[in-house]
Enzyme design. Structure first.
Site, PDB file in Angstrom:
ATOM      1  N   LYS A  54       6.956   2.547   6.051  1.00  0.00           N
ATOM      2  CA  LYS A  54       7.511   3.327   4.938  1.00  0.00           C
ATOM      3  C   LYS A  54       6.657   4.548   4.643  1.00  0.00           C
ATOM      4  O   LYS A  54       6.819   5.180   3.607  1.00  0.00           O
ATOM      5  CB  LYS A  54       7.601   2.442   3.683  1.00  0.00           C
ATOM      6  CG  LYS A  54       8.349   1.127   3.896  1.00  0.00           C
ATOM      7  CD  LYS A  54       8.275   0.244   2.661  1.00  0.00           C
ATOM      8  CE  LYS A  54       8.792  -1.154   2.962  1.00  0.00           C
ATOM      9  NZ  LYS A  54       8.626  -2.079   1.822  1.00  0.00           N
ATOM     10  N   ARG A 269      10.637 -11.667  -6.331  1.00  0.00           N
ATOM     11  CA  ARG A 269      11.633 -10.662  -5.960  1.00  0.00           C
ATOM     12  C   ARG A 269      13.047 -11.226  -6.001  1.00  0.00           C
ATOM     13  O   ARG A 269      13.269 -12.392  -5.685  1.00  0.00           O
ATOM     14  CB  ARG A 269      11.366 -10.147  -4.537  1.00  0.00           C
ATOM     15  CG  ARG A 269      10.025  -9.519  -4.341  1.00  0.00           C
ATOM     16  CD  ARG A 269       9.945  -8.141  -5.003  1.00  0.00           C
ATOM     17  NE  ARG A 269       8.576  -7.695  -5.135  1.00  0.00           N
ATOM     18  CZ  ARG A 269       7.960  -7.480  -6.296  1.00  0.00           C
ATOM     19  NH1 ARG A 269       8.592  -7.681  -7.422  1.00  0.00           N
ATOM     20  NH2 ARG A 269       6.717  -7.072  -6.331  1.00  0.00           N
TER      21      ARG A 269
END
Length: 279
Positions: A54, A269
Site C-alpha cells: 500500500k 475489524r
DNA sequence: CTGCGGTCCTGAAGGC
DNA sequence: TGCCTTCAGGACCGCA
C-alpha cells in the site's frame, strides 16, 4: 481505505501525469504528515512511480525517494492548473471540489504550474523523503514472490485466524479489510479459521482467489464504497464497490447460494462472510 | 508468540 | 432541529 488495487490505480494514473515533471516548491500545511526535509525534493525531476503493497515510492532524479502511505483517508489529487484547481466527481466529504481545500495537508508544485495535492481527512497518512527505498521483506500480493509455497510457509506456523494473517503486512503486502473478506469468500474459506488448519488444496484456492480479486478490483479502478473516501487523482470514483462479494453486504444474499451474508468482529475489524458456503 | 485494547483523527449515524 | 455519544479503521505500541 486504499489497499493494493486503489494504490495501484493511483500509481498508474499519476505515472502518466507526473513522470518527468520538475518539482518547483512544496507547501507542507500539516507538519506531522511530512517526515524528512521537503528541501530535498525541490529542483528534482520525477523519474518513476513504484508501489509496494500500500506504499507509493516516487523515484527522484537526485537519488532521493518520496514514500507515501495513504492509510485510511489519504488522497493524491492532481491538477494541471494549480492557480485554479477544481475537480469533477470528488466525494463531497473530501472537502470542497476546489483545491486546495480543508483536507489538503501537503502540496507539491511543479515548474509547469501543475500540482499534486495530498489530502487526508483523518491525518493518519504520511509522506517521507529518504535516501534509500524502505520496504518490508514480505512479498507484495501481486509480485512473483507471492507464491503458494510462501503462503504455506506463513500459515503452517500460526493459529491466528486466516483473515488476520492475510491482513498482516509483515507476512504479505497489500491486502486490507475489503479484499481479505472478498478473497476468503471467493476461496470458500471461513475468515475465523486458524491459518494452520488450511489444507494444501485450500491454500492453493486462496492463493488464486487473492490474485483474482485484486486484479478484478484493479480492473474496476478500486473501491469507493460509502465509507471510503478513495478517489482517483482526477476526483473520479472507483467502481469495485458495485462488485463486492461480501464486504459490507450484511443481510444481502450470497452471490453463490443466496444465503444471507453475516457480519462478525475479528481482530477488531468488521468481517463479512457467507455462513453456508465458507467453511 | 498471541490476543487485546488504546492511540491517532474526523465525520457520519444513531439516540433522545 | 440540535446536542451528545459512539464508532470505523491501518498500523503501531504496550500489556497480560
Amino acid at each position: 481505505m486504499p489497499e493494493l488495487p486503489e494504490v495501484e490505480t493511483i500509481r498508474r494514473s499519476l505515472s502518466r501525469t507526473i513522470t518527468g515533471k520538475k518539482i518547483k516548491s512544496l507547501d507542507v500545511r500539516t507538519k506531522k504528515l511530512f517526515i524528512g526535509s521537503s528541501d530535498d525534493m525541490i529542483g528534482s525531476t520525477i523519474i518513476s512511480l513504484k508501489r509496494w503493497a500500500k506504499i507509493f515510492t516516487i523515484v527522484l532524479s537526485n537519488g532521493r525517494f518520496v514514500q507515501i502511505h495513504l492509510k485510511m483517508s489519504g488522497e493524491l489529487l492532481y491538477a494541471k492548473d494549480s492557480k485554479n484547481a477544481e475537480l469533477k466527481n470528488i466525494l463531497p466529504r473530501a472537502g470542497s471540489k476546489k483545491l486546495p481545500n480543508k483536507h489538503t495537508r501537503i502540496i507539491v508544485f511543479f515548474t509547469d504550474n501543475s500540482a499534486l495535492y495530498f489530502n487526508d481527512l483523518r491525518m493518519f497518512g504520511w509522506m517521507k523523503v529518504t535516501t534509500k527505498e524502505e520496504k518490508p521483506k514480505s512479498p507484495d500480493a501481486l509480485s512473483r514472490e507471492f507464491t503458494v509455497d510462501h503462503l504455506q510457509h506463513v500459515f503452517c506456523s500460526t493459529k491466528r485466524s486466516i483473515k488476520t494473517v492475510l491482513m498482516d503486512q509483515e507476512k504479505m503486502g497489500g491486502i486490507g479489510n475489503i479484499y481479505a473478506n472478498d478473497a476468503l469468500w471467493q476461496a470458500k474459506i471461513h475468515p475465523a479459521r486458524a491459518a494452520i488448519s488450511l489444507t494444501i488444496t485450500e491454500i492453493k484456492k486462496l492463493h488464486r482467489a487473492i490474485i483474482e480479486i485484486l486484479k478484478e478490483a484493479i480492473k474496476y479502478k478500486g473501491s469507493s464504497a460509502k465509507d471510503e473516501m478513495y478517489v482517483l487523482p482526477n476526483g473520479e470514483k472507483g467502481q469495485y464497490q458495485n462488485h463486492l462479494k461480501v464486504y459490507h453486504r450484511t443481510g444481502s444474499p450470497c452471490l453463490r447460494c443466496k444465503t444471507k451474508i453475516e457480519a462478525m468482529r475479528l481482530g477488531g475489524r468488521g468481517t463479512f462472510f457467507c455462513p453456508k458456503c465458507q467453511k
